[in-house]
Scaffold this motif. Sequence first.
Motif, PDB file in Angstrom:
ATOM      1  N   ASP A 400     -80.570  -6.493   0.052  1.00 10.66           N
ATOM      2  CA  ASP A 400     -80.364  -5.432  -0.943  1.00 10.66           C
ATOM      3  C   ASP A 400     -79.104  -5.642  -1.772  1.00 10.66           C
ATOM      4  OD1 ASP A 400     -78.564  -4.873   1.081  1.00 10.66           O
ATOM      5  OD2 ASP A 400     -78.876  -2.704   1.030  1.00 10.66           O
ATOM      6  N   LEU A 401     -78.267  -6.620  -1.403  1.00 13.05           N
ATOM      7  CA  LEU A 401     -77.026  -6.843  -2.153  1.00 13.05           C
ATOM      8  C   LEU A 401     -77.293  -7.332  -3.573  1.00 13.05           C
ATOM      9  CD1 LEU A 401     -74.671  -8.516   0.502  1.00 13.05           C
ATOM     10  CD2 LEU A 401     -74.963  -6.094  -0.057  1.00 13.05           C
ATOM     11  N   VAL A 402     -78.475  -7.921  -3.811  1.00  7.32           N
ATOM     12  CA  VAL A 402     -78.775  -8.448  -5.153  1.00  7.32           C
ATOM     13  C   VAL A 402     -79.696  -7.504  -5.930  1.00  7.32           C
ATOM     14  CG1 VAL A 402     -78.372 -10.861  -4.571  1.00  7.32           C
ATOM     15  CG2 VAL A 402     -80.614  -9.871  -4.135  1.00  7.32           C
ATOM     16  N   THR A 403     -79.825  -6.269  -5.480  1.00  9.08           N
ATOM     17  CA  THR A 403     -80.638  -5.298  -6.220  1.00  9.08           C
ATOM     18  C   THR A 403     -79.792  -4.605  -7.281  1.00  9.08           C
ATOM     19  OG1 THR A 403     -80.147  -3.500  -4.648  1.00  9.08           O
ATOM     20  CG2 THR A 403     -82.085  -4.875  -4.186  1.00  9.08           C
ATOM     21  N   HIS A 404     -80.470  -4.050  -8.282  1.00 11.13           N
ATOM     22  CA  HIS A 404     -79.770  -3.319  -9.338  1.00 11.13           C
ATOM     23  C   HIS A 404     -79.025  -2.111  -8.770  1.00 11.13           C
ATOM     24  CE1 HIS A 404     -82.935  -5.454 -11.642  1.00 11.13           C
ATOM     25  NE2 HIS A 404     -82.051  -5.464 -12.622  1.00 11.13           N
ATOM     26  N   MET A 405     -79.678  -1.425  -7.818  1.00  9.75           N
ATOM     27  CA  MET A 405     -79.101  -0.182  -7.307  1.00  9.75           C
ATOM     28  C   MET A 405     -77.786  -0.428  -6.572  1.00  9.75           C
ATOM     29  SD  MET A 405     -80.043   3.068  -7.431  1.00  9.75           S
ATOM     30  CE  MET A 405     -81.809   3.340  -7.227  1.00  9.75           C
ATOM     31  N   VAL A 406     -77.755  -1.450  -5.727  1.00  8.74           N
ATOM     32  CA  VAL A 406     -76.530  -1.726  -4.969  1.00  8.74           C
ATOM     33  C   VAL A 406     -75.454  -2.310  -5.886  1.00  8.74           C
ATOM     34  CG1 VAL A 406     -75.545  -3.078  -3.065  1.00  8.74           C
ATOM     35  CG2 VAL A 406     -77.752  -1.955  -2.790  1.00  8.74           C
ATOM     36  N   GLU A 411     -71.672   1.259  -2.450  1.00  9.42           N
ATOM     37  CA  GLU A 411     -71.632   2.032  -1.208  1.00  9.42           C
ATOM     38  C   GLU A 411     -73.021   2.309  -0.641  1.00  9.42           C
ATOM     39  OE1 GLU A 411     -70.457   5.022  -4.499  1.00  9.42           O
ATOM     40  OE2 GLU A 411     -70.715   2.861  -4.293  1.00  9.42           O
ATOM     41  N   LEU A 412     -74.078   1.985  -1.401  1.00  7.27           N
ATOM     42  CA  LEU A 412     -75.440   2.204  -0.922  1.00  7.27           C
ATOM     43  C   LEU A 412     -76.042   0.976  -0.241  1.00  7.27           C
ATOM     44  CD1 LEU A 412     -77.046   4.340  -3.790  1.00  7.27           C
ATOM     45  CD2 LEU A 412     -76.317   5.083  -1.526  1.00  7.27           C
ATOM     46  N   GLN A 413     -75.218  -0.061  -0.011  1.00  2.00           N
ATOM     47  CA  GLN A 413     -75.751  -1.207   0.727  1.00  2.00           C
ATOM     48  C   GLN A 413     -76.191  -0.730   2.109  1.00  2.00           C
ATOM     49  OE1 GLN A 413     -72.796  -4.233   1.274  1.00  2.00           O
ATOM     50  NE2 GLN A 413     -71.435  -2.954   2.497  1.00  2.00           N
ATOM     51  N   GLY A 414     -77.285  -1.243   2.557  1.00  2.00           N
ATOM     52  CA  GLY A 414     -77.832  -0.779   3.832  1.00  2.00           C
ATOM     53  C   GLY A 414     -78.773   0.391   3.627  1.00  2.00           C
ATOM     54  N   VAL A 415     -78.325   1.404   2.911  1.00  2.00           N
ATOM     55  CA  VAL A 415     -79.198   2.539   2.601  1.00  2.00           C
ATOM     56  C   VAL A 415     -80.392   2.044   1.783  1.00  2.00           C
ATOM     57  CG1 VAL A 415     -79.400   4.696   1.309  1.00  2.00           C
ATOM     58  CG2 VAL A 415     -77.357   4.247   2.683  1.00  2.00           C
ATOM     59  N   MET A 416     -80.109   1.264   0.747  1.00  2.00           N
ATOM     60  CA  MET A 416     -81.197   0.764  -0.093  1.00  2.00           C
ATOM     61  C   MET A 416     -82.009  -0.296   0.633  1.00  2.00           C
ATOM     62  SD  MET A 416     -80.748   2.878  -2.348  1.00  2.00           S
ATOM     63  CE  MET A 416     -82.350   2.448  -3.012  1.00  2.00           C
ATOM     64  N   GLY A 417     -81.346  -1.084   1.492  1.00  2.00           N
ATOM     65  CA  GLY A 417     -82.104  -2.034   2.302  1.00  2.00           C
ATOM     66  C   GLY A 417     -83.162  -1.311   3.112  1.00  2.00           C
ATOM     67  N   ARG A 418     -82.770  -0.199   3.741  1.00  2.00           N
ATOM     68  CA  ARG A 418     -83.720   0.595   4.531  1.00  2.00           C
ATOM     69  C   ARG A 418     -84.848   1.129   3.652  1.00  2.00           C
ATOM     70  NH1 ARG A 418     -80.976   5.828   6.253  1.00  2.00           N
ATOM     71  NH2 ARG A 418     -81.435   6.256   4.054  1.00  2.00           N
ATOM     72  N   GLU A 419     -84.497   1.704   2.495  1.00  2.00           N
ATOM     73  CA  GLU A 419     -85.513   2.319   1.640  1.00  2.00           C
ATOM     74  C   GLU A 419     -86.472   1.285   1.058  1.00  2.00           C
ATOM     75  OE1 GLU A 419     -85.967   5.522   1.470  1.00  2.00           O
ATOM     76  OE2 GLU A 419     -84.233   5.824   2.780  1.00  2.00           O
ATOM     77  N   TYR A 420     -85.936   0.145   0.614  1.00  2.00           N
ATOM     78  CA  TYR A 420     -86.814  -0.893   0.063  1.00  2.00           C
ATOM     79  C   TYR A 420     -87.674  -1.516   1.151  1.00  2.00           C
ATOM     80  CZ  TYR A 420     -84.053  -0.537  -4.228  1.00  2.00           C
ATOM     81  OH  TYR A 420     -83.431  -0.080  -5.368  1.00  2.00           O
TER      82      TYR A 420
END
Length: 700
Positions: A400-406, A411-420
């Motif tokens: 998720d570190l290479v996503t637009h959101m992160v 601070e949403l690293q990990g959170v977005m990994g879970r959601e994606y």
Amino acid sequence: MSSNNANDLVLEIGTEEIPSRFIPPIMETIKTIATEGLSQLRVLSGDVSVYATPRRLVLFVHGLDEKQEDLVATFKGPSWESAFDSLGSPTRAAEGFAKSKGVTVDDLKGIDVDGARYIAAEVREAGKSTADLLRDFLPNLIDKLVFPKNMYWSDPAVRFARPIRWITALFGEEIVPFTYGGVESGRISKGHRFMGEKNVKIKSACEFMDRLYDNYVILDQEKRKQKLLAGIASLENEHGGVAELDQELIEENLYLVEYPVPFIGSFNERFLEIPEEVLITSMKKNQKYFAIRTAEGKLMNSFVGVANNRAVDMRTIREGNERVLRARLEDAAFFWEEDRKLSLTGNVERLKGVVYQEKLGSVYDKVIETQKLAVWLCGELGMERLSEFVERAAFLAKADLVTHMVYEFPELQGVMGREYALANGEPPRVAAALYEQYLPKSSSDAASHDGVIGANIPSDDVGAILGLAERIHIVVACHKAGLEPTGSQDPYALRRAARCVNEIIWGRKLDADVESAVRTSAASNGVEASVVERILSFIEQRLLMQLKERGYVYELAKLAISVTGRRPLQVLRLMEALGKANEEPWFSALVTSAVRVRNILSKAGEVSGVIDLGLSMKDAEKALYDEVANMEPVVEAILKENDWQGLTSSLAGLSPVVTRFFDDVMVMDDDERVRANRLSILKRCNSLFEKTGDLGVLKL
């Protein structure tokens, strides 16, 4: 808070808006400098208070003395014999000393120092007027204030967080005159930027806060906070819902306004389809808004903002804020849609182009090393059934570190990994691990000192194992690259990583051998043996410190590690058993005996260790031999099974036997054979002590 003391001091530094994050630390600095400085000036005072808003920093000192305390100093001079002759007349030595101190010979007196008589001069320096002292003290105080980032506005040599626009400096009713940064001090302050008077004339320091309050500046941050929270509570009652009162966000808002006016706004319900952490983070980071939930905890499409202006029609402020937030949430919705077009698996390959650290390679390299160690840990912990989940979670851990959101919200690293991951159809335990790998995020998130698992410990072993593997790998890799902590410098947060390893192990009750994990990671990364030993020592020091924080004796903690090895769970359990034993009289007696055994053997030279049972033995001597012989296999089994309560029970039984031995038996008997036999019994006893942690080294 107002004051009626004529000798109050107020220093107000009026500025352009200072960033809110700068303010709390600088308030502490101002208080420290003022308190220490006034003490050095020998000017006594009552309370020293510091207040702040975005436009002003204020020092308020209650009841300063009007003048310094007189300084009285005594200076030792020559000996009495050399200062006065046999007739009692002063010599040139006495006259010279008196002259050097600005006193007459008649003013000299005698003092005794270490049994000898000397002349002495008492010099009194009259205290200066406090008003005069403040003329230099206040600008010097301002000059000592340093911010994370500073600006200059006219004189490049004068810097401050933001340009200084006015300075109010009053001691009682009198102005303390000075110039700083091209601004002259005076009695003119400023009211609220929108609702107050542009210039507010202050008659005296004691009316300062009241005059500002009359002009819509709530200077006292605690009162400002009360008004802020009361306003939010009123909105909750009026509109329903419960505001999510993030303490960090409360403080940030506190230093963004001088007169807080909470208001409620809303956004389109369609944005609730975005993960709630994204919405909350966007509102908090970009707009400083508080999210609102229903009584059941469901996120609502509403928010609480805090205005710095009580407008006649608050709809204008609300609509303006809603419009800005709408644009932010449109961006978030776009990122959410775009990021899901590529699976997390597809993102992993992109990590090869992301540098983790120039000496340590890419983030992809880090992922692969962490994955190998995580799978190894599954086997080590007897959790092979989790290997498939752990291996997959480790592979996707940083995707998720290479996503637009992160990229937009790190601070949403990990959170977005879970959601994606959930959106991609990954197993729920894998998705949860992508978030929980970062837990605990700090020491305060971890277990409390009474051993209760903290709310932010991973809730599942998949995330816990992944978190352990990553932190151990980071510690090993950074030591290999020479990036270990030095003094107060720890740029890669290795101390925190080591602490979190222990907290995860304790919180999840994982019987992990950290030393084996370190050696496994080191072997995979080609780390030299000497570096490995430094890593193990570093990790052990973190463990010892955490045990000390839990109230355990350092020496006992060292002993526990020597028995269990670097297995934090067993170390803690043994410490719990030893902690209870340490309060018992038998334990102190046993430690005393162990120390005595160690000392006798160290002075006895070579001891064969061969025990001749045919020799005549005293009852106490035979009892010790039998007790040690019986305990040896028992202790072996106890250590193998980690039965620490059983260990302390066995030691409790041994203690009186050893004590009786020393009460009844003379070890260094004149008969060489008897002496050798008794020393051999003690040697065998000492070997047993060493297996249980070498009690002889304790200093209780």
